[in-house]
Design an enzyme around this catalytic site. Structure first.
Site, short mmCIF file in Angstrom:
data_model
loop_
_atom_site.label_atom_id
_atom_site.label_comp_id
_atom_site.label_asym_id
_atom_site.label_seq_id
_atom_site.Cartn_x
_atom_site.Cartn_y
_atom_site.Cartn_z
N GLU A 1 80.88 26.42 84.69
CA GLU A 1 80.94 25.98 85.90
C GLU A 1 79.70 25.50 86.46
O GLU A 1 79.62 24.58 87.36
CB GLU A 1 81.49 26.95 86.85
CG GLU A 1 83.21 27.37 86.60
CD GLU A 1 83.84 26.00 86.47
OE1 GLU A 1 83.81 25.19 87.22
OE2 GLU A 1 85.10 25.95 85.67
N HIS B 1 107.69 9.84 157.68
CA HIS B 1 107.34 10.53 156.29
C HIS B 1 108.58 10.36 155.09
O HIS B 1 108.42 10.48 154.13
CB HIS B 1 106.95 11.78 156.52
CG HIS B 1 105.69 11.81 157.38
ND1 HIS B 1 105.89 11.76 158.74
CD2 HIS B 1 104.33 12.50 157.18
CE1 HIS B 1 104.51 11.93 159.28
NE2 HIS B 1 103.70 12.47 158.15
N HIS C 1 91.44 14.51 164.25
CA HIS C 1 92.28 14.92 162.89
C HIS C 1 92.15 13.79 161.60
O HIS C 1 91.66 14.17 160.73
CB HIS C 1 93.94 14.98 163.24
CG HIS C 1 94.68 14.92 161.98
ND1 HIS C 1 95.02 16.23 161.46
CD2 HIS C 1 95.19 14.07 161.34
CE1 HIS C 1 95.77 16.15 160.30
NE2 HIS C 1 95.90 14.81 160.29
N GLU C 2 92.24 12.56 162.04
CA GLU C 2 91.91 11.56 161.35
C GLU C 2 90.48 11.26 160.67
O GLU C 2 90.19 11.18 159.51
CB GLU C 2 92.34 10.18 161.69
CG GLU C 2 93.83 9.98 162.13
CD GLU C 2 94.66 10.17 161.09
OE1 GLU C 2 94.51 9.97 159.94
OE2 GLU C 2 96.06 10.83 161.33
N HIS D 1 94.15 28.31 91.28
CA HIS D 1 93.78 28.99 90.14
C HIS D 1 94.69 30.15 89.98
O HIS D 1 94.69 30.92 88.95
CB HIS D 1 92.42 29.65 90.36
CG HIS D 1 91.38 28.31 90.38
ND1 HIS D 1 91.08 27.84 91.79
CD2 HIS D 1 90.57 28.01 89.72
CE1 HIS D 1 90.21 26.78 91.59
NE2 HIS D 1 89.97 26.86 90.19
N ARG E 1 84.25 33.32 87.25
CA ARG E 1 83.30 32.30 86.83
C ARG E 1 82.66 31.46 87.82
O ARG E 1 81.59 31.20 87.42
CB ARG E 1 84.13 31.20 85.66
CG ARG E 1 85.21 30.51 86.38
CD ARG E 1 85.86 29.66 85.64
NE ARG E 1 86.80 30.33 84.40
CZ ARG E 1 87.38 29.72 83.64
NH1 ARG E 1 87.44 28.37 83.73
NH2 ARG E 1 88.01 30.40 82.57
N HIS F 1 80.20 17.60 89.40
CA HIS F 1 80.49 18.90 88.74
C HIS F 1 81.47 18.70 87.50
O HIS F 1 81.19 19.20 86.36
CB HIS F 1 81.31 19.73 89.81
CG HIS F 1 81.99 21.11 89.24
ND1 HIS F 1 81.18 22.29 89.37
CD2 HIS F 1 82.93 21.42 88.84
CE1 HIS F 1 81.72 23.28 88.75
NE2 HIS F 1 82.96 22.79 88.52
N GLU F 2 82.34 17.76 87.64
CA GLU F 2 83.42 17.50 86.73
C GLU F 2 82.54 16.88 85.54
O GLU F 2 82.94 17.27 84.16
CB GLU F 2 84.68 16.90 87.06
CG GLU F 2 85.54 17.66 88.27
CD GLU F 2 85.98 18.87 87.74
OE1 GLU F 2 86.13 19.17 86.48
OE2 GLU F 2 86.17 19.81 88.85
N GLU G 1 94.92 17.90 155.68
CA GLU G 1 95.54 18.02 156.90
C GLU G 1 94.71 18.82 158.06
O GLU G 1 94.86 18.73 159.23
CB GLU G 1 97.24 18.17 157.11
CG GLU G 1 97.96 17.19 155.94
CD GLU G 1 97.59 15.76 156.65
OE1 GLU G 1 97.37 15.53 157.77
OE2 GLU G 1 97.61 14.77 155.46
N ARG H 1 118.17 21.66 161.19
CA ARG H 1 117.20 21.55 162.68
C ARG H 1 117.91 22.59 163.59
O ARG H 1 117.16 22.88 164.31
CB ARG H 1 117.40 20.16 163.22
CG ARG H 1 116.73 19.17 162.21
CD ARG H 1 116.45 17.70 162.99
NE ARG H 1 115.38 18.26 163.87
CZ ARG H 1 114.75 17.28 164.79
NH1 ARG H 1 115.39 16.08 164.77
NH2 ARG H 1 113.72 17.46 165.58
N TYR I 1 100.80 22.34 144.53
CA TYR I 1 100.15 23.66 145.09
C TYR I 1 99.81 24.66 144.02
O TYR I 1 99.07 25.77 144.34
CB TYR I 1 101.16 24.32 146.15
CG TYR I 1 101.30 23.27 147.38
CD1 TYR I 1 100.52 23.48 148.26
CD2 TYR I 1 102.02 22.15 147.29
CE1 TYR I 1 100.70 22.45 149.37
CE2 TYR I 1 102.43 21.25 148.41
CZ TYR I 1 101.45 21.32 149.42
OH TYR I 1 101.40 20.74 150.51
N TYR J 1 82.59 38.15 79.07
CA TYR J 1 81.00 38.17 79.46
C TYR J 1 80.43 39.19 78.57
O TYR J 1 79.14 39.24 78.86
CB TYR J 1 81.41 38.42 80.68
CG TYR J 1 81.75 37.47 81.75
CD1 TYR J 1 81.04 36.44 82.23
CD2 TYR J 1 83.22 37.60 82.07
CE1 TYR J 1 81.64 35.16 82.97
CE2 TYR J 1 83.80 36.36 82.78
CZ TYR J 1 82.78 35.34 83.25
OH TYR J 1 83.41 34.08 83.99
#
Length: 1281
Positions: free
Chosen positions: A404, A1104, A974-975, A506, A515, A376-377, A1002, A1080, A815, A217
């Site tokens: 460059e 159930h 409930h339902e 490089h 450069r 560029h190239e 529930e 039980r 949960y 340079y």
């Protein structure tokens, strides 16, 4: 080095010698002699350099050991040439060249005398060349490989990933893999290279290699000038960095981006974070403006590599510059070869020094970024063409940065919207302020982002060459500079076993890098000068010099000079200044500089990275899941598609299931199974697609939550044949249960509802109760045992396929609480003293009714005497246990029957309750389509009460064989609670249309029932004549509630204790029934009234179990409903004991409840709990508070009666317990027919358990009695029955 290459080296040392005719001539040691010497040097150098460059080209385009050897041979010849001619020049002109009158000659002779590596002795020269060749090969053949054997090359694979992936993990894998594969193996070789290179250039009089590089340079203030330039540019970089960091924060979140720290190096769209334009999509300032990335247009228009180079050539010729010669098109490698050759893909331009052969080597892909690389190239090649007639010594840029800059100057024009429009890649070139900011930000991501990287690479190398950075600090100093200048950090821990500089071409390629920094300054100086020559007016960033012959002429003068003049002179001739200056660059980016400052001020960005040492965490599970989709917008589109299709599929299945449940026929069963299979296919299709996403870093928690939920395929994960088998098993078990009947000798047959249920509820005939109890288990449970075993196998297989250890683990996962089992146990122990006191009191009442023959005051209670088929609720025997028979009894049944209530009236009353709270009334479809009575047309139906959501946001139903009594009035509420929940969350995504946890669903209806069942409320709806408020009435009322709620708790707890142990294998197939009765006995204090064996399957007599409905939800709900009740009563302004509260007509309570229900499953359940109760945990405190008056009374009563808490005579049964059969070697144990050895072992185990149980029970009872007014606190989750 490769073994074959090692064998070739002795031979190469011979062939490296110069051929005859290439040696330096004898010439006079005068300036005239030097002219002749320089001329001869030029013609000879063209021959030698052509051979060297040709050999290097062959190697770079075909990385083989043989080609490597040929490259080393050609390099040795070039170095021999350099050595011999350089030494001769020193010998002849070393003392006089600096006095030559011709400055050009002076420069030529001076450059010939610099030998570099040619100074080295032959063995070291061979070593130097081999190291460079080896490093080149290591870098160029490095790959990143996956566990499945797939390997990625840097080009195009890894570069594409870095540019396009937004997966933190995948980017990290590519980044870390490349740095390890390309950099680490170079470390030792690079250290050797540094030693040899320094040795070579010191022999030319330089301090080290860095000093030689800087000499090009020709400026004594070069390093100071660079620092001054960098300081000029730093504020712009800091503003860009802060803006980009904020956008990455928005994308990746606070886990991976620190707004006061450096940016992880792998997130910026490029392996080296040297240019950030590939992440432009994450930070487009004005997204509605036209997209400046024309890659898709290029692809759609059929662009290929050759066309990209032709377009570039046409740009140069439009300026009046030279076209490419035929050799360029014939010999260049413009695409990665398809023949499997390993090549060096890094784009490069080549001058073969024969003034006609110029080539480019590039693995071109059709992208906008690569179009700029092409220009560029091609700029390099244009430079070669223009200076080809200069002496070899001057065939180079005026300084390395000039070379460059030339191609990039063209790119500044090519990338403008106006130019892209001219070449057909943009439909319009709008140049308003917002479009300009879009364009300039994109350019800044390429140009400004590069500056600190361009500056620091040779800062690091100069320090390495000078010894300021020793080998022991290679990597540390590299990352120190990268953080200091770029504000980036390594995303994973790096140390001195790594060599991350080597992962940049490089470094092993030994190409000086400053450069590029120089060129990024010069190109804007050039651009401004050329734009002035082209008579451009307007902002600098809008200039396009395309077709300007005037600009071309100015450029030609720069190019033709090569390095024959000082760069300062050439720069002055073009720009009017002989100094590098950042002014043009700052002018170019001035609009976006102001805009960035404004944006950063708005968000109070910190400029820089004061938290210098911050580093991001390693992603959870890394490196698993790197191939998953991480595009959150894509995930949202997918979920939208899933939601709309799921509504259709789920509705179709629910309709078919309803048809079957309300009309049990083989045809309806087939249709239901078919729709179920379709739903499973839909679930597995979308579940598998959901698993393709990695939502771990998504910013929208909703998206993450739904994807995680979808990824669990449940039964749909089974292979299709096993899925069909599984569905058939469930259908068969449920059908067996639903159609089961108990027949008498006279052929009168009784279904469960209403017949057997009525017998258990109303009969007080011991044997009649036994007939119903045993008959039901023989007709239902015993018949499904074998099917249940297979069901367990398939359930577990499905769970494992979903990533759980067994089906129980999956059920518990709903949960979202790691300590769920411990929380349940803690809650149960809090509640146990109340249950034990209730059990002892009820047992005494049954003793009074049935006598010592059927009841032991120290033993378990026979399971059929408690008013319910499963002894889960004891409210039907209230008449036997009523504390104060003369006090008011809360039973609405007589009034309901007297007033002529119908099932529909019961549902209408429930609807009125909900609407009185300001909640949603039942829609018309509910009244039109629900089945609220058992059909009178003889259809077989599933009578078990259930609420139905049809997933179309308008159709909700209840199926219930309602009987007009108070018990069913409570069930109706409930339902209806379930349906109210459906209505509240119906606008949530389908995945969130569920309770916050299964217990919440529930609990909601039961909360209403706690108010509905109060004397105050029953009086208000005319089902009770008067409300008597005294202690006796209160105790009667609380006893009636406790027989339902408290009696249920151990049953609600043990059902899934049994199933979880079945699923995880702790309970074996040959002890299903034995372990059922053990539990039980342990929790409920019950025993079977007749002997049981493994031929029986008593769990299967409970709906159930065959229906595959988890049960712990009911236990959870029985706890949290009291928490809800307490909170709603507080909102309703209730004063007085909790059990007297009625929230009827309280809009405040309704809003509290409605807001929580609206959430559905969209938030973890503690958030919904917090909304209602003000705290996030499950606790038994409210329940204990509700029953406190009863607990006090029970403890007192049991003490008076001398009751034993618990059942120390655990082996007592109401039938003979010592019936032995020697011939069969079996014994009766706990109602089970088992082997004598099993019975003996079991007895000892149970004895030990009983002693612990008795001591614990007494302790807890006393503790509770003495401190009953203290709060009960816990945390967990719960449900109903």
């Amino acid at each position: 080095m490769p073994a074959a290459l090692g064998l070739l080296l002795p031979w190469l040392s011979l062939v490296g010698a110069l051929q005859p005719g290439l040696e330096p001539p004898q010439s006079d040691p005068t300036e005239a002699g030097a002219v002749f010497f320089a001329s001869e040097y030029n013609s000879t150098a063209e021959i030698v350099l052509f051979r060297s460059v040709s050999a290097s080209w062959e190697y770079n385009t075909n990385l083989t050991t043989a080609n490597a050897a040929l490259q080393v041979e050609a390099s040795l010849e070039e170095q021999n040439f350099t050595e011999l001619w350089g030494k001769k020049a020193k010998e002849l002109y070393g003392n006089i060249w600096s006095n030559f009158s011709d400055p050009q000659l002076k420069k030529i002779i001076g450059s010939i005398q610099t030998l570099g590596p040619s100074n080295l002795p032959l063995d070291k020269r061979q070593q130097y060349n081999t190291i460079l060749s080896d490093m080149d090969k290591i870098y160029s053949t490095a790959k990143v490989c996956l566990d499945n054997g797939t390997c990625w090359d840097l080009e195009p694979d890894i570069s594409d990933i870095m540019a396009t992936s937004r997966s933190y993990k995948k980017l990290l894998y590519a980044w870390e893999g490349w740095h390890n594969a390309a950099g680490n193996p170079l470390r030792a070789k690079y250290q050797e290279f540094v030693t040899l290179s320094n040795e070579a250039y010191q022999m030319d009089g330089f301090e080290d290699t860095g000093s030689y590089w800087r000499s090009w340079y020709d400026s004594t203030t070069f390093e100071d000038d660079l620092e001054h330039l960098y300081n000029q540019l730093e504020p712009l970089y800091l503003n860009l960095h802060a803006f980009v960091r904020r956008k990455l924060y928005d994308r990746y979140g606070p886990k991976y981006i620190n707004l006061k720290g450096p940016i992880p190096a792998h997130l910026l769209g490029n392996m080296w974070a040297q240019q950030w334009n590939n992440i432009y999509d994450l930070m487009v300032p004005y997204p509605d403006k036209p997209n400046l990335d024309v890659t898709n247009t290029m692809v759609n228009q059929g662009w290929n590599a050759t066309h990209m180079f032709r377009v570039s050539e046409e740009f140069f010729t439009s300026l009046g510059l030279l076209e490419m010669p035929p050799e360029f098109w014939e010999k260049s490698m413009l695409e990665k070869p398809a023949d499997g050759r390993e090549v060096v893909c890094h784009a490069s331009a080549w001058d073969f020094y024969n003034r006609k052969d110029f080539r480019i080597k590039q693995c071109t892909t059709v992208t906008m970024e690569q179009l700029f690389t092409v220009h560029h190239e091609m700029g390099h090649v244009q430079y070669y063409l223009q200076y080809k007639d200069q002496p070899v010594s001057f065939r180079g840029g005026a300084n390395p940065g000039f070379h460059e800059a030339i191609g990039d100057v063209l790119s500044l024009s090519v990338s403008t919207p106006s130019h892209l429009q001219k070449i057909g890649l943009l439909s319009s070139a709008v140049e308003d302020e917002e479009s300009n900011i879009n364009y300039l930000l994109k350019m800044a991501l390429e140009k400004i982002a590069f500056l600190p990287f361009g500056y620091l690479i040779d800062q690091w190398r100069w320090n390495v060459f000078s010894g300021r950075t020793p080998p022991s600090r290679y990597n540390y100093d590299w990352w120190y500079l990268r953080t200091k200048y770029q504000g980036i950090c390594a995303p994973v821990s790096r140390n001195e076993s790594n060599f991350d500089p080597g992962a940049k071409y490089h470094i092993p390629g030994n190409t000086p890098y400053i450069r590029y920094f120089v060129s990024f300054i010069l190109q804007f100086q050039f651009h401004k000068a050329l734009c002035q020559a082209a008579n451009h007016t307007g902002p600098l960033h809008t200039c396009d010099i395309y077709m300007s012959k005037e600009a071309g002429a100015k450029l030609r003068e720069v190019l033709k000079a090569g390095s024959s003049k000082s760069w300062q002179e050439i720069l002055f001739n073009l720009t009017g200044t002989d100094k590098m200056d950042a002014g043009a660059l700052l002018e170019y980016f001035s609009p976006v500089t102001t805009w960035l400052q404004e944006q950063n001020n708005k968000t109070n960005e910190v400029l820089g990275w004061p938290e210098f040492d911050w580093r991001p965490p390693i992603p959870e599970g890394y490196p698993e899941g790197i191939d998953k989709i991480v595009d959150e917008a894509q995930a949202k589109e997918f979920l939208s598609e899933y939601n709309s299709t799921a509504e259709v599929v789920w509705n179709a299945y629910t309709e078919a299931s309803w048809e079957y449940n309300t009309n049990i026929t083989d045809h309806n069963k087939e249709v239901m199974l078919e729709k179920n299979l379709a739903m499973s296919k839909h679930t597995i299709e979308y579940g598998m697609r959901a698993r393709q996403f990695d939502p771990s870093d998504f910013q929208d928690e909703t998206v993450t939550r739904i994807l995680n939920k979808l990824s669990v395929l449940e039964r749909a994960a089974l292979p299709e044949d096993e899925l069909k088998e599984y569905n058939t098993l469930l259908s068969d078990m449920e059908t067996t249960y639903s159609v089961a009947k108990v027949c008498r000798e006279n052929n009168t047959c009784h279904p469960l509802d209403p017949d057997l249920t009525d017998i258990l509820a109303t009969s007080r005939d011991y044997n009649e109760l036994l007939f119903a109890w045993k008959g039901w288990r023989d007709a239902s449970g015993a018949k499904i045992k074998d099917k249940y075993k297979r069901y367990v196998e398939l359930s577990n297989k499905a769970a494992v396929l979903n990533g759980y250890t067994d089906n129980g683990a999956y059920w518990r996962s709903l949960y979202e609480t790691p300590t769920f089992e411990e929380d349940l146990e803690r809650l149960y122990l809090q509640l146990q003293p109340l249950y034990l006191n209730l059990h002892a009191y009820v047992r005494r009442a049954l003793y009074n009714k049935y006598g010592a023959e059927h009841i032991s005051l120290k033993g378990p209670i026979p399971a059929h005497l408690l008013g319910n088929m499963w002894a889960q609720s004891w409210s039907n025997i209230f008449d036997l246990v009523m504390p104060f028979p003369d006090a008011t009894k809360v039973d609405a049944t007589p009034a309901m029957k007297q007033q002529g209530w119908t099932p529909k009236m019961m549902f209408e009353e429930s609807d009125r309750f909900f609407t009185s709270l300001g909640l949603i009334p039942m829609p018309q479809e509910f009244w039109d389509k629900s089945m609220i009575e058992k059909p009178a047309d003889g259809r077989e139906v599933v009578c078990h009460a259930s609420a139905w959501d049809f997933y179309n946001r308008k159709d909700f139903r209840i199926k219930q064989c309602t009987v007009v009594n108070m018990d069913d009035l409570i069930t109706v509420h409930h339902e209806m609670g379930h349906v109210q929940y459906f209505l509240q969350y119906m606008d949530q995504p389908i995945s969130f249309r569920d309770g916050a946890n299964p217990g919440f669903h529930e609990a909601i209806g039961d909360v209403m029932a706690l108010s509905v069942s109060t004397p105050k409320h029953l009086h208000s709806i005319n089902l009770l004549d008067q409300v008597t408020e005294n202690e006796e009435s209160d105790i009667n009322y609380l006893m009636s509630i406790a027989l339902d709620k408290i009696a249920f708790l151990p049953f609600g707890y043990l059902m899934d204790q049994w199933r979880w142990k079945v699923f995880d294998g702790r309970i074996k197939e040959d002890e299903y029934n034995q372990q059922w009765w053990n539990l039980r006995l342990k929790y409920q204090g019950l025993c079977p009234p007749v002997p049981r064996s493994e031929d029986d399957f008593d769990p299967g007599a409970k709906f159930h179990i065959p229906a595959n409905v988890p049960y712990i939800r009911y236990f959870v709900s029985f706890v949290i409903q009291f928490q809800f009740h307490q909170a709603l009563c507080k909102a309703a302004g209730h004063t007085g004991p909790l059990h007297t509260c009625d929230i009827y007509q309280s809009k405040e309570a309704g809003k509290l409840l409605g807001d929580a229900m609206k959430l559905g499953f969209s938030k973890p359940w503690p958030e919904a709990m917090q909304l209602i109760t003000g705290q996030p945990n499950m606790s038994a405190e409210a329940l204990m508070s509700y029953f406190e008056p009863l607990m006090t009374w029970l403890v007192k009563k049991n003490t008076e009666n001398g009751e034993v808490l618990g059942w120390p005579e655990y082996s007592w049964t109401p039938y003979a317990v010592t019936e032995f059969h020697a011939a069969t070697d079996t014994a009766d144990f706990l109602g089970m027919s088992v082997g004598t050895k099993q019975a003996t072992a079991g007895a000892w185990v149970l004895l030990a358990l009983a002693l612990v149980f008795l001591i614990t029970s007494i302790f807890l009872g006393v503790k509770l009695f003495s401190s009953r007014r203290k709060a009960f606190k816990s945390s967990s989750e719960m449900e109903l029955k």
